[in-house]
Design an enzyme around this catalytic site. Sequence first.
Site, short mmCIF file in Angstrom:
data_model
loop_
_atom_site.label_atom_id
_atom_site.label_comp_id
_atom_site.label_asym_id
_atom_site.label_seq_id
_atom_site.Cartn_x
_atom_site.Cartn_y
_atom_site.Cartn_z
N GLU A 204 -16.92 -32.39 -77.95
CA GLU A 204 -18.11 -32.82 -78.69
C GLU A 204 -18.14 -34.34 -78.83
OE1 GLU A 204 -20.56 -31.01 -79.34
OE2 GLU A 204 -19.88 -28.94 -79.54
N ARG A 208 -20.96 -36.77 -76.91
CA ARG A 208 -21.91 -37.45 -77.80
C ARG A 208 -21.54 -38.92 -78.01
NH1 ARG A 208 -23.95 -32.80 -81.99
NH2 ARG A 208 -23.06 -31.05 -80.88
N ASP A 337 -21.04 -22.52 -70.33
CA ASP A 337 -22.26 -23.13 -69.77
C ASP A 337 -22.04 -24.41 -68.97
OD1 ASP A 337 -21.50 -24.34 -72.18
OD2 ASP A 337 -23.47 -24.25 -73.12
N GLU A 473 -32.13 -27.31 -74.61
CA GLU A 473 -31.98 -26.85 -73.21
C GLU A 473 -33.31 -26.54 -72.51
OE1 GLU A 473 -30.12 -25.72 -75.75
OE2 GLU A 473 -28.25 -26.77 -75.26
N THR A 562 -24.09 -33.81 -70.39
CA THR A 562 -24.60 -32.59 -71.02
C THR A 562 -25.18 -32.86 -72.41
OG1 THR A 562 -24.12 -30.25 -71.42
CG2 THR A 562 -22.41 -31.82 -72.04
C1 DMJ Z 1 -25.32 -30.23 -77.09
O1 DMJ Z 1 -24.29 -30.80 -77.76
C2 DMJ Z 1 -25.08 -30.20 -75.60
O2 DMJ Z 1 -26.27 -30.02 -74.93
C3 DMJ Z 1 -24.10 -29.14 -75.20
O3 DMJ Z 1 -23.97 -29.05 -73.82
C4 DMJ Z 1 -24.54 -27.80 -75.73
N1 DMJ Z 1 -24.82 -27.82 -77.12
C5 DMJ Z 1 -25.63 -28.89 -77.66
C6 DMJ Z 1 -27.12 -28.63 -77.62
O4 DMJ Z 1 -27.52 -27.35 -77.69
#
Ligand code: DMJ
Length: 573
Positions: A204, A208, A337, A473, A562
């Site tokens: 995370e 981020r 995912d 998403e 992501t």
């Molecule tokens: C985000 O932190 C990222 O997109 C991650 O890949 C999945 N979860 C959240 C958003 O849903």
Amino acid sequence: MRPANPPVLPAPQKAAENPEAVAGLSPQKPQRHFRRGPPNLQIRAPDGDPQERRQDRAQRRAEVVGEAGWGAEAQRDGLRWRGAGTKLEQGPRHPPKKAEFFGWPFQQQALRIRASRTPQNERQKAVVDAFLHAWAGYRKFAWGHDELKPLTRSFSEWFGLGLTLIDALDTMWILGLKKEFQEARKWVSKKLRFRKNVDVNLFESTIRILGGLLSAFHLSGDILFLKKAEDFGNRLMPAFRTPSKIPYSMVNIGTGVAHPPRWTSDSTVAEVTSIQLEFRELSRLTGDKKFQEAAEEVTRRVHALHGKLDGLVPMFINTNSGSFTHLGMFTLGARADSYYEYLLKQWIQGGKKERQLLEDYLEAVDGIRKHLLARSEPRKLTFVGELNHGRFSAKMDHLVCFLPGTLALGAHHGLPAEHMELAQALMDTCYQMYRQMETGLSPETAHFNLHHTKILKDVQVKAADRHNLLRPETVESLFYLYRLTGDRKYQDWGWEILHSFNTYTRVPSGGYSSISNVQDPRHPQPRDKMESFFLGETLKYLYLLFSDDPDLLSLDTYVFNTEAHPLPIWAPS
Ligand code: DMJ
């Protein structure tokens, strides 16, 4: 004017085919451009009808792939026999020496992107309005903290690192919010300190914070962000000191002690395989190879593991043994995912040379087709279910809605046209997950109806799954699908979704809130939390979706991590 996208195995390109050598775009010195990173964001008035330009490009792409005469099979075979085309080139993987890098006069050479001055259309203005409303709440009630609690006008801490502020930096830059960006930059400069006794989640915080800082550096050219990124990256490194080289999920950035969660020695597969774009880029920028080496060692080990099913991976991996655990469970949703997303995106980032990444990705897409696809009733929506020891479940997390975008991106980069067909089918489904709800907002998880009964809706929701966390998403995929097909229905769908967010999640005093019940428009039950990804991803993708300029963060120049932070594609050697 621009070269067609290459098929999987591009013919050697002449220097003149460099997309940036296009008349009317700001010139870059090719050599520096190739060695250092992306060109400037090309912002220019559209020449001619954007839809036409897009169709031209699509046609040229089809011609190139067509000329090669490859179907999916042949392309994959081609991978094996055309050794020259698939050899791992080392060019862009050797970052400049650190001293050389830091001696670099950034003001002249950093490949900066100007804050957007693209004329904004009405829809983009509505996104800017939404962002400013969210930001006003954060600024007033949660400044410098991780997340806004908009109802109680307070904040929550996760890592205590100003998560929302960092996640939102590049969005502000892209939306042209210079004043807000500068104020946030000042906070990063004056207040953001990583020397603190706090456990962070490796994944995370990588996607981020590290991703957010790297992208802010690339867009603004401001070295402050790179220095912060390097400091933070160094503090994450203890996570990789495990018997198996598979990182622990938690690391204390002050003490340097890393550990798994209290209840297990497992890490999540998606988490350990979705930090590579950021660590590789950090090595390239700093000249310090350790980040890239640690992250790529994980990729190599996961590649070699037993327990996959036609390219599909289980959800957990043990940090002692380095093996998959909880075998037999396969999903494209939570915990797996972004493994798939990062296979493709690393391949793109590295200039489409790392064959193993591509092969794993192609195999996984085949695995999805073979084991996880089904169609619902009555509308025959194609969805991606889950497999639990051979038993299929018609359950799909909203998280899976990253997949249409990823598949479309792969097709854009020369992968089989069927990937685009599947992307479009899944995109319809993700839209229906919103459309079929009373609030027009998707639940966290959908269950698809498989029976010919009188139930009218394909999308069923269980009580525990009725919430919406403002996730990105679906709008992320809408952005890719619009950018790559030019079909305006995708913009219209995104517009509807923005309208629903404004109707049911906007808090008058500032900010947006996740809600507990997407099926009850009268009582959506706000949860008093605005996730950082609403500003980092959801609003950014909506803004890009409503843009008609394919050069606003071109998909041939940038790859989004992501968490929607754009990183440069390492230019082909
Ligand atoms: C985000 O932190 C990222 O997109 C991650 O890949 C999945 N979860 C959240 C958003 O849903």
